[in-house]
Design a protein around this motif. Structure first.
Motif, mmCIF file in Angstrom:
data_model
loop_
_atom_site.group_PDB
_atom_site.id
_atom_site.type_symbol
_atom_site.label_atom_id
_atom_site.label_comp_id
_atom_site.label_asym_id
_atom_site.label_seq_id
_atom_site.Cartn_x
_atom_site.Cartn_y
_atom_site.Cartn_z
ATOM 1 N N CYS A 39 4.005 -1.987 -19.642
ATOM 2 C CA CYS A 39 2.682 -2.613 -19.786
ATOM 3 C C CYS A 39 2.146 -2.414 -21.204
ATOM 4 N N GLU A 40 2.260 -1.185 -21.701
ATOM 5 C CA GLU A 40 1.774 -0.865 -23.055
ATOM 6 C C GLU A 40 2.481 -1.730 -24.101
ATOM 7 N N VAL A 41 3.800 -1.805 -23.989
ATOM 8 C CA VAL A 41 4.584 -2.585 -24.950
ATOM 9 C C VAL A 41 4.056 -4.013 -25.042
ATOM 10 N N TRP A 42 3.897 -4.662 -23.883
ATOM 11 C CA TRP A 42 3.594 -6.092 -23.908
ATOM 12 C C TRP A 42 2.127 -6.394 -24.172
ATOM 13 N N THR A 43 1.203 -5.496 -23.800
ATOM 14 C CA THR A 43 -0.196 -5.753 -24.182
ATOM 15 C C THR A 43 -0.324 -5.773 -25.699
ATOM 16 N N THR A 44 0.472 -4.952 -26.374
ATOM 17 C CA THR A 44 0.391 -4.890 -27.840
ATOM 18 C C THR A 44 1.254 -5.955 -28.501
ATOM 19 N N ARG A 45 2.478 -6.140 -28.014
ATOM 20 C CA ARG A 45 3.369 -7.141 -28.615
ATOM 21 C C ARG A 45 2.752 -8.535 -28.628
ATOM 22 N N LEU A 46 2.045 -8.885 -27.555
ATOM 23 C CA LEU A 46 1.569 -10.259 -27.378
ATOM 24 C C LEU A 46 0.171 -10.513 -27.919
ATOM 25 N N PHE A 47 -0.539 -9.451 -28.338
ATOM 26 C CA PHE A 47 -1.958 -9.618 -28.651
ATOM 27 C C PHE A 47 -2.205 -10.546 -29.842
ATOM 28 N N GLY A 48 -1.259 -10.689 -30.727
ATOM 29 C CA GLY A 48 -1.466 -11.538 -31.901
ATOM 30 C C GLY A 48 -1.292 -13.020 -31.632
ATOM 31 N N LEU A 49 -0.822 -13.370 -30.434
ATOM 32 C CA LEU A 49 -0.617 -14.774 -30.091
ATOM 33 C C LEU A 49 -1.916 -15.397 -29.582
ATOM 34 N N SER A 50 -1.945 -16.731 -29.506
ATOM 35 C CA SER A 50 -3.064 -17.396 -28.837
ATOM 36 C C SER A 50 -2.949 -17.119 -27.348
ATOM 37 N N ALA A 51 -4.019 -17.303 -26.622
ATOM 38 C CA ALA A 51 -4.027 -17.036 -25.184
ATOM 39 C C ALA A 51 -2.956 -17.861 -24.467
ATOM 40 N N GLU A 52 -2.830 -19.137 -24.825
ATOM 41 C CA GLU A 52 -1.859 -20.010 -24.160
ATOM 42 C C GLU A 52 -0.424 -19.564 -24.445
ATOM 43 N N LEU A 53 -0.140 -19.214 -25.696
ATOM 44 C CA LEU A 53 1.213 -18.769 -26.044
ATOM 45 C C LEU A 53 1.542 -17.427 -25.394
ATOM 46 N N ALA A 54 0.555 -16.536 -25.335
ATOM 47 C CA ALA A 54 0.772 -15.233 -24.692
ATOM 48 C C ALA A 54 1.094 -15.425 -23.215
ATOM 49 N N LEU A 55 0.350 -16.314 -22.535
ATOM 50 C CA LEU A 55 0.613 -16.578 -21.117
ATOM 51 C C LEU A 55 2.000 -17.187 -20.927
ATOM 52 N N GLU A 56 2.370 -18.074 -21.815
ATOM 53 C CA GLU A 56 3.705 -18.699 -21.759
ATOM 54 C C GLU A 56 4.799 -17.634 -21.867
#
Length: 308
Positions: free
Chosen positions: A262-279
């Motif tokens: 959970c920690e890895v992915w909350t941080t890895r994805l935070f720089g993306l837009s909401a739509e790209l992060a969800l994708e």
């Protein structure tokens, strides 16, 4: 069966533990000992910690570390060097420059930020698996495991609970939550965990999810901020600019079996837009996610179990 709870303040956060077991008090005491031990191993703010010894020898020599610290640094380096990752465990110099969340927080000068940017390069972390050593190749480099350590620690606490045959347990490391076994007070045995509404008072939830032997971790730009005049700076930094991340995401929650995942992915994805992060979340089989945007939208991956 005995239900016992314990609360303490450590690692800069409030920690709550709950255990259902005939020897719940002894188990909670051991869990507290584990927390202090891991804090001594992983803390970037304690000059006596094992991690600080690695940082103090940056540009000088490799340091032999405990296998668990080696494992966490190696994992962090891998995820920090993946394409488009916003995780960076070498970000220590930038964190210490801004100090967001501390009383002496400030907006640094551009030349200070530029200097820090030259040091926050995870590719310059060298690890030797055979020797179990870690070396920071440039003087002034500092590893900060703040984005991963609580998840790793929570997983080790959960492992211990399971080894001891805990019937039901809950670990809450400052909002980093792990459920162990069933919620005995619920007919369906699922735990209920609320996802904080950004900028609302603590405890107000946008959505409540159901968990069973799972973890949920939330990263949000509202958690620690620095206000200077009309400007507000949050604590999640962009390793390219040296400034807080520019994103339409207010908070990102990840659900997985392992809290460190959970920690890895909350941080890895935070720089993306909401739509790209969800994708990206939808493309991964081992995680689910909930995104709350700055304009108040809530996006969820398809298998999140929500309380109606």
């Amino acid at each position: 069966m005995q239900k016992q709870t314990k609360a303490l303040r450590l690692m800069g956060t409030n920690i709550h533990l709950m255990v259902v077991h005939p020897e719940a008090t002894l188990i909670l005491d051991h869990l507290e000992d584990m927390l202090y031990m891991y804090n001594q191993r992983f803390s970037a703010n304690d000059d006596r910690s094992e991690l600080s010894q690695v940082n103090q020898q940056a540009g000088i020599r490799p340091v032999k570390v405990h296998p668990e610290l080696f494992e966490l640094i190696d994992m962090g380096r891998y995820h920090s060097t993946q394409p488009h990752s916003s995780l960076n465990i070498a970000i220590g110099p930038l964190i210490k420059l801004w100090r967001v969340g501390f009383k002496d927080a400030r907006k640094p000068l551009q030349e200070e930020i530029d200097q820090a940017l030259s040091l926050i390069k995870p590719s310059l972390i060298e690890s030797n698996e055979r020797e179990q050593t870690v070396y920071l190749a440039r003087k002034g480099m500092e590893i900060d495991l703040g984005a991963l350590a609580k998840g790793y620690i929570a997983d080790r606490l959960a492992d211990y609970m399971k080894e001891q045959g805990v019937a039901s347990g809950l670990i809450n490391l400052g909002g980093n939550i792990v459920t162990v076994g069933p919620a005995l007070n619920r007919p369906d045995y699922y735990w209920r965990v609320g996802v904080q509404t950004p900028d609302a008072k603590r405890g107000e939830s946008t959505v409540t999810v159901k968990l069973f032997n799972e973890s949920i971790v939330t990263s949000g730009i509202y958690e620690r901020v620095l206000k200077i005049g009309s400007e507000t700076f949050h604590h999640i930094f962009d390793s390219k600019t040296g400034y807080p991340m520019d994103t339409d995401i207010a908070s990102l929650s990840i659900i997985a079996r392992q809290s460190v995942e959970c920690e890895v992915w909350t941080t890895r994805l935070f720089g993306l837009s909401a739509e790209l992060a969800l994708e990206q979340i939808e493309s991964l089989s081992n995680i689910e996610g909930i995104i709350i945007t700055k304009d108040g939208r809530t996006l969820m991956s398809r298998h999140v179990q929500v309380v109606n």
